[in-house]
Write an enzyme that holds these catalytic residues in place. Structure first.
Site, PDB file in Angstrom:
ATOM      1  CB  CYS A  73      -0.888  -0.014   1.236  1.00 45.23           C
ATOM      2  SG  CYS A  73      -1.837   1.489   1.422  1.00 45.23           S
ATOM      3  CB  CYS A  79      -2.865   4.474   6.624  1.00 47.66           C
ATOM      4  SG  CYS A  79      -4.169   3.463   7.310  1.00 47.66           S
ATOM      5  CD  GLN A 306     -13.315 -12.573  16.869  1.00 50.86           C
ATOM      6  OE1 GLN A 306     -12.351 -11.922  16.478  1.00 50.86           O
ATOM      7  NE2 GLN A 306     -13.558 -12.784  18.147  1.00 50.86           N
ATOM      8  CG  ASP A 412     -13.735 -13.055  22.667  1.00 52.83           C
ATOM      9  OD1 ASP A 412     -12.739 -12.309  22.711  1.00 52.83           O
ATOM     10  OD2 ASP A 412     -14.276 -13.399  21.603  1.00 52.83           O
ATOM     11  CB  CYS A 439      -8.431  -8.584  20.849  1.00 49.44           C
ATOM     12  SG  CYS A 439      -9.519  -7.567  21.834  1.00 49.44           S
TER      13      CYS A 439
HETATM   14  N1  SAH Z   1     -17.122 -13.631  21.576  1.00 47.50           N
HETATM   15  C1  SAH Z   1     -17.672 -12.770  20.559  1.00 47.50           C
HETATM   16  C2  SAH Z   1     -17.507 -11.266  20.857  1.00 47.50           C
HETATM   17  C3  SAH Z   1     -16.171 -10.794  21.312  1.00 47.50           C
HETATM   18  S1  SAH Z   1     -15.900  -9.061  21.229  1.00 47.50           S
HETATM   19  C4  SAH Z   1     -17.104 -13.100  19.206  1.00 47.50           C
HETATM   20  O1  SAH Z   1     -16.101 -13.783  19.104  1.00 47.50           O
HETATM   21  O2  SAH Z   1     -17.674 -12.675  18.202  1.00 47.50           O
HETATM   22  C5  SAH Z   1     -16.316  -8.495  22.797  1.00 47.50           C
HETATM   23  C6  SAH Z   1     -17.807  -8.353  23.018  1.00 47.50           C
HETATM   24  O3  SAH Z   1     -17.999  -7.892  24.348  1.00 47.50           O
HETATM   25  C7  SAH Z   1     -18.517  -7.348  22.124  1.00 47.50           C
HETATM   26  O4  SAH Z   1     -19.622  -7.967  21.531  1.00 47.50           O
HETATM   27  C8  SAH Z   1     -18.962  -6.236  23.088  1.00 47.50           C
HETATM   28  O5  SAH Z   1     -20.192  -5.661  22.721  1.00 47.50           O
HETATM   29  C9  SAH Z   1     -19.094  -6.988  24.380  1.00 47.50           C
HETATM   30  N2  SAH Z   1     -18.927  -6.247  25.632  1.00 47.50           N
HETATM   31  C10 SAH Z   1     -18.174  -5.163  25.897  1.00 47.50           C
HETATM   32  N3  SAH Z   1     -18.208  -4.866  27.205  1.00 47.50           N
HETATM   33  C11 SAH Z   1     -18.995  -5.798  27.792  1.00 47.50           C
HETATM   34  C12 SAH Z   1     -19.422  -6.026  29.158  1.00 47.50           C
HETATM   35  N4  SAH Z   1     -19.005  -5.252  30.145  1.00 47.50           N
HETATM   36  N5  SAH Z   1     -20.202  -7.095  29.377  1.00 47.50           N
HETATM   37  C13 SAH Z   1     -20.622  -7.907  28.380  1.00 47.50           C
HETATM   38  N6  SAH Z   1     -20.272  -7.717  27.093  1.00 47.50           N
HETATM   39  C14 SAH Z   1     -19.470  -6.680  26.798  1.00 47.50           C
END
Ligand code: SAH
Length: 484
Positions: A73, A79, A306, A412, A439
């Site tokens: 790029c 960026c 994701q 997660d 992450c």
């Molecule tokens: N496990 C899912 C989402 C992971 S991302 C996957 O793999 O697709 C993290 C997620 O946590 C997001 O959907 C976000 O909206 C949610 N989130 C953020 N803070 C939170 C909280 N305090 N309690 C519950 N969910 C939360």
């Protein structure tokens, strides 16, 4: 000896910093040079001076690193998106493996031998470009008054017009050009964040890589969704001619804020969601072969999904393997989004409970369970810390013992990690195993320190690269309850 501002110094880059910058040492000073690749010898201009360190701007590569590659790029330096594009993918993976390891040691307080005994080799990508299924392009006006879409220059909100990002699918450019052309033809204004005026703020594009379905959501500075666009059919005609177009919507965001998406979504054309399929892989075999099991998901504009679907199959399959389920277990999946991990787990568990703060995502999760014929998963809307505490403290009517003392908890969370109350209740629930999908290795290590300080031991750790070209990395960890 301190550097002078604007002084040109020669430095050999020995390491990669958290933001992807090159790090070298000159006369006992640490020098951070953005865009310099580890192994380069460069000339850098001193731009900022501190007591023991300084920041330099890359002026000239004197001896290129063996890890230096030609970036795809032309905008990679301006960026903020791809910090490591000039570094070979193999070296990026080494950096990410090291990043996880050093966070666990420095922040988590684990002994290096213990980390090395638990850590498996990072799962890299086969093709580190065109992997992202989601992009959010800011829309603005250039100096000559033309509407443009592109990306923010690093650490600013200046939009650089650029419609073909190498991380996204090729259709993104076609979609952006359709919208920009329509805006020019019909004199539709772009949002101006300084004045809070103008209509179109962002364009969200999402593609189901397995289904081929595309979703476009225009984020607009408006309080209502109807009769906003002049000759809306002209816009829709262009967009719906694109192969795969499944959903066109608007998101209302009349606030003067950096938050991209507004809370309300109105579908202008097609479905409210797109679908995608994620297959289960056997992560114990080389090449991670498919097991034949797969799940399909509906995804709405506001739901988290994701961004790298190819690697997500490996990530979820690994989380499933680390959970060590036999078919009987009660499992909590905290921060469950649209229920992706929950439904992966449900196939191998007795009962799964998902918790997620975004109501639309839970709506998606429930529909996703139904669509996949899964009946042993239930979902709660709310913050993980609140829902878990409420249930544990007995505020809910039908808590059974297994719900309060599950066999496995999967978390997660977003980059900031788990809330301390959430960790506290998890420890009270005392599951046999906790699987942490993260992450951000720094907050992961911080949270593991708490959990492993109270009766859990590090069991397995593995990085999964979901974000080629960038400094980001995903990690899956399992910790096990100590028997004593
Ligand atoms: N496990 C899912 C989402 C992971 S991302 C996957 O793999 O697709 C993290 C997620 O946590 C997001 O959907 C976000 O909206 C949610 N989130 C953020 N803070 C939170 C909280 N305090 N309690 C519950 N969910 C939360």
């Amino acid at each position: 000896m301190k550097f002078e501002k604007n002084e040109i110094v020669t430095v050999t880059i020995e390491d990669i910093g958290n933001e992807g910058e090159g790090i070298g040492r000159v006369n006992g000073f640490t020098l951070f040079v953005k865009d310099a690749v580890v192994g380069d010898t460069v000339e850098a201009r001193i731009v900022k001076n501190k007591k023991t360190y300084a920041y330099g701007r890359l002026e000239k590569v004197l001896v290129p690193s063996p890890f230096r590659v030609e970036p795809k790029c032309a905008w990679h330096r301006q960026c903020g998106g791809c910090q490591l594009q000039a570094c070979s993918y193999e070296r990026q993976l080494i950096f990410k493996q090291d990043k996880i390891r050093s966070c666990l040691i420095r922040i988590g307080g684990f002994a290096p031998e213990q980390v090395d005994a638990c850590m498996e080799p990072i799962v890299g990508m086969e093709d580190p470009f065109r992997y992202r299924n989601k992009a959010q392009y800011p829309v603005g006006t250039d100096r000559d008054g033309n509407v443009v879409a592109g990306f923010y220059a690093a650490r600013t909100h200046n939009i650089i017009a650029h419609t073909d990002c190498w991380l996204g699918p090729v259709e993104n450019e076609t979609i952006l050009n359709c919208i920009l052309e329509y805006m020019r033809d019909y004199k539709v204004s772009a949002y101006d964040e300084n004045t809070g005026t103008g209509l179109v703020r962002h364009i969200l594009i999402r593609k189901g890589f397995a289904s081929g379905e595309i979703m476009v959501c225009l984020v607009i500075n408006a309080k209502k969704a109807f009769q906003i666009f002049p000759d809306q059919d002209a816009l829709l005609e262009k967009l719906t001619a694109i192969e795969g177009m499944t959903s066109v919507s608007v998101s209302l965001n009349p606030e003067q804020t950096n938050v991209i998406m507004g809370k309300e979504i109105y579908t202008l054309w097609g479905k409210d969601t797109i679908s995608d399929t994620i297959r289960v892989r056997d992560m114990t075999q080389t090449g991670f072969p498919l097991t034949g099991k797969e799940l399909t998901f509906a995804i709405s504009p506001l739901s988290f999904y994701q961004v790298n679907p190819v690697q997500t199959e490996k990530l979820y399959s690994l989380a499933l393997e680390y959970a060590g389920l036999t078919g009987q277990e009660t499992v909590w999946d905290l921060y469950c989004g649209i229920g992706t991990i929950s439904l992966f787990l449900a196939g191998n568990a007795g009962r799964v409970y998902g918790v997620e703060v975004i109501p639309q995502a839970i709506e998606d999760a429930r529909k996703n369970a139904e669509r996949n014929g899964i009946e042993n998963a239930a979902f709660f809307v709310g913050k993980a810390e609140d829902v878990l505490q409420e249930i544990y403290e007995g505020g809910m009517a039908d808590n059974d013992e297994r719900m309060l003392h599950p066999d496995v908890i999967v978390v997660d969370p977003p980059r900031k990690g788990c809330d301390s109350v959430c960790l506290e209740v998890m420890l009270k629930m005392r599951p046999e195993r906790i699987v942490y999908v993260s992450c951000d290795p720094a907050t992961l290590a911080r949270d593991l320190k708490v959990l492993c300080g109270d009766g859990y031991a590090l069991e397995r750790v593995r990085g999964v690269d979901q974000f080629g070209g960038t400094v980001h990395v995903e990690t899956v960890v399992s910790i096990q309850r100590k028997t004593s």
